[in-house]
Design an enzyme around this catalytic site. Structure first.
Site, mmCIF file in Angstrom:
data_model
loop_
_atom_site.group_PDB
_atom_site.id
_atom_site.type_symbol
_atom_site.label_atom_id
_atom_site.label_comp_id
_atom_site.label_asym_id
_atom_site.label_seq_id
_atom_site.Cartn_x
_atom_site.Cartn_y
_atom_site.Cartn_z
ATOM 1 N N SER A 154 0.850 -1.193 0.000
ATOM 2 C CA SER A 154 0.000 0.000 0.000
ATOM 3 C C SER A 154 0.883 1.240 0.000
ATOM 4 O O SER A 154 1.996 1.224 0.547
ATOM 5 C CB SER A 154 -0.892 0.008 1.242
ATOM 6 O OG SER A 154 -1.549 1.256 1.383
ATOM 7 N N TYR A 167 -1.964 -0.512 10.304
ATOM 8 C CA TYR A 167 -1.990 -0.895 8.897
ATOM 9 C C TYR A 167 -0.798 -0.296 8.158
ATOM 10 O O TYR A 167 -0.123 -0.988 7.390
ATOM 11 C CB TYR A 167 -3.296 -0.442 8.254
ATOM 12 C CG TYR A 167 -3.385 -0.788 6.778
ATOM 13 C CD1 TYR A 167 -3.645 -2.083 6.383
ATOM 14 C CD2 TYR A 167 -3.192 0.186 5.801
ATOM 15 C CE1 TYR A 167 -3.718 -2.410 5.030
ATOM 16 C CE2 TYR A 167 -3.262 -0.131 4.463
ATOM 17 C CZ TYR A 167 -3.521 -1.427 4.081
ATOM 18 O OH TYR A 167 -3.580 -1.755 2.744
#
Length: 257
Positions: A154, A167
């Site tokens: 990501s 995350y």
């Protein structure tokens, strides 16, 4: 045998190859399964709780022999069993796509809301799980001498912006882990991260399409990323980036700028 391998090999053909995709029953994983199957690969569709989705996807993919496989990121024994199942059914694995992941939307400023259980679950699923999967499939991937591991990362790994601090940390770990693994798994295995910004899936609980469109509007290209856009980047990394390993391919409409 020479210590050097010949370059100029051209695109990596997926005809006759086997691709294992964790988190393959939905979202980016399912889109990737469709693209790799269209290119000729046989797909082992990894799932955790989505067995019905995996079975339905296997039935609709082009080609034959696609197999749903239980690959839960939190269970290393089950992951090893999955590798044994793939070996028993196909005798090979040429591509491994680590697409399984989890998150929870937690405001970064609310440190108390990010409890230990949530933090641990995110790191186990997003970091230890992919490592355990690579570890389990490495012997099978090495056997063919020309394999690829793609980790779905990501943009949060480099910006520190995302659904939660945990995350962001997990995806930074994935990218660094990819560099370490690329050093030790070559020359038989390439390792590449594909790092999208917000994608129009239901991955982040509570983030609807409007939120993704808002982020896309702030990028130079102003394009909403769909799961298939990421799948196309995975396909390109597998088939054409023949001399790339230990690196990250950003797919973000220029959001990092």
């Amino acid at each position: 045998m020479s210590e050097f391998r010949q370059g100029g090999q051209g695109p990596y053909s997926l005809q006759g190859r086997v691709a294992v995709i964790t988190g393959g029953s939905s979202g980016i994983g399912a889109a990737t399964a469709r693209r790799l199957a269209e290119a000729g690969a046989t797909i082992a569709i990894g799932y955790n709780a989505g067995r019905d989705r995996a079975e339905a996807l296997a039935a609709e993919l082009p080609g034959t022999g696609h197999l749903p496989v239980h690959i839960p990121m939190g269970d290393s024994d089950a992951i090893r069993a999955a590798a044994a199942l793939v070996e028993a059914n196909f005798g090979r694995a040429d591509v491994l796509v680590n697409s399984a992941g989890v998150t929870r939307a937690v405001p970064h400023a609310d440190l108390d809301a990010l409890d230990d259980a949530t933090f641990d679950n995110i790191l186990i699923t997003n970091v230890r799980g992919p490592f355990a999967t690579i570890r389990a499939f490495a012997p099978l991937l090495r056997r063919g001498g020309d394999a690829v591991v793609i980790n779905i990362s990501s943009l949060s790994a480099s910006t520190g912006l995302g659904s939660s601090i945990a995350y962001c940390a997990s995806k930074a770990a994935v990218d660094t882990m990819g560099m370490s693994l690329a050093r030790v798994l070559g020359p038989e295995i390439r390792v590449i991260s594909v790092s999208p910004a917000a994608v129009a899936t239901d991955f982040v609980p509570g983030r609807g399409r409007a939120g993704v469109e808002k982020q896309a509007a702030a990028t130079p290209l102003k394009i909403v990323a769909e799961a298939d856009d990421v799948a196309m980047a995975v396909l390109a990394a597998v088939t054409h980036l023949r001399l790339s390993t230990g690196t990250t391919l950003v797919v973000d409409s220029g959001r990092h700028l």
